[in-house]
Motif scaffolding. Structure first.
Motif, mmCIF file in Angstrom:
data_model
loop_
_atom_site.group_PDB
_atom_site.id
_atom_site.type_symbol
_atom_site.label_atom_id
_atom_site.label_comp_id
_atom_site.label_asym_id
_atom_site.label_seq_id
_atom_site.Cartn_x
_atom_site.Cartn_y
_atom_site.Cartn_z
ATOM 1 N N HIS A 82 0.846 -1.197 0.000
ATOM 2 C CA HIS A 82 0.000 0.000 0.000
ATOM 3 C C HIS A 82 0.882 1.247 0.000
ATOM 4 O O HIS A 82 1.682 1.450 0.914
ATOM 5 N N TYR A 84 0.994 4.983 0.630
ATOM 6 C CA TYR A 84 0.142 5.904 1.365
ATOM 7 C C TYR A 84 0.806 7.259 1.573
ATOM 8 O O TYR A 84 1.993 7.449 1.293
ATOM 9 N N CYS A 91 -6.255 6.557 3.249
ATOM 10 C CA CYS A 91 -5.196 5.571 3.496
ATOM 11 C C CYS A 91 -5.447 4.824 4.803
ATOM 12 O O CYS A 91 -5.082 3.651 4.936
ATOM 13 N N PRO A 131 -4.732 6.716 -2.121
ATOM 14 C CA PRO A 131 -3.953 5.489 -1.971
ATOM 15 C C PRO A 131 -3.926 4.639 -3.236
ATOM 16 O O PRO A 131 -4.875 4.628 -4.002
#
Length: 212
Positions: A82, A84, A91, A131
């Protein structure tokens, strides 16, 4: 139509009879062979689990920099990462779901990277929207989840929905229906129960502007 149904039923019955016959014809050696094969599979799985845990699987962790990311890439076949930014509220929603999935799918490494602190990696993986989630399998980036567009264009999507979307890439082991999103099923069930449509399945909201 009746004939087609009868033919389908007959075909199913024949298949069941064939499977039952195979079971009836199993010898003691056949059963022992099946048991031995199953035990080997279980042991191999257990060995993998030990390796996965040693590599940090089962937890949702933050990678400090590009160097750590490339180290993880060498050790883990399946990675969900992920990208972010602290100032992006959505996020935190992603964090919540990935933390749950990390403990469920130990076969995959779940992690996150601060896009602002890792500009080289962010540029290399062509991350433009925050995100964004990169889905990596066998050291190759197979897919991206960009914003919430594929998750229903809403903030209250379920963890099941996130799991289903990740599974499209093959980055996790998944036994569900890959053709129908879980949240879609819930909406259909709600509709059938109440006999009314309360809104569209998806709206037209987009995360394209989140990287501004």
């Amino acid at each position: 139509m009746d004939q087609l149904l009868m033919n389908a039923a007959q075909q199913l019955e024949n298949q069941l009879d064939s499977e039952l016959q195979k079971l009836d014809n199993l010898t003691v050696d056949d059963i022992d062979s099946i048991r031995e094969k199953r035990l080997k599979e279980m042991k191999a799985r257990q060995d993998k689990i030990i390796i996965w845990k040693n590599n940090g699987h089962g937890e949702y962790s933050e990678l400090a920099d590009e160097k750590e990311f490339f180290e993880v890439s060498k050790k883990s076949e399946n990675i969900v990462v992920h990208f972010y930014r602290e100032s992006t509220e959505r996020c935190k929603i992603v964090d919540k779901h990935l933390k749950i999935l990390a403990s469920k799918h130990i076969e995959t490494k779940f992690c996150k990277v601060n896009a602002e602190k890792c500009p080289f990696l962010t540029q290399r993986l062509r991350i433009k929207v925050i995100p964004s989630i990169a889905l990596i399998k066998d050291s190759k980036t197979k897919d991206y989840i960009i914003g919430f567009t594929d998750l229903g264009n809403c903030d209250d999507f379920s963890t099941d929905m996130m799991e289903w979307r990740i599974a499209q890439s093959g980055a996790i082991e998944y036994n569900g229906d890959l053709l129908t999103p879980p949240d879609e099923k819930k909406r259909q069930t709600y509709y059938n129960k109440n006999k009314t449509i309360r809104g569209k399945t998806y709206d037209s909201d987009s995360d394209d502007g989140l990287d501004d």
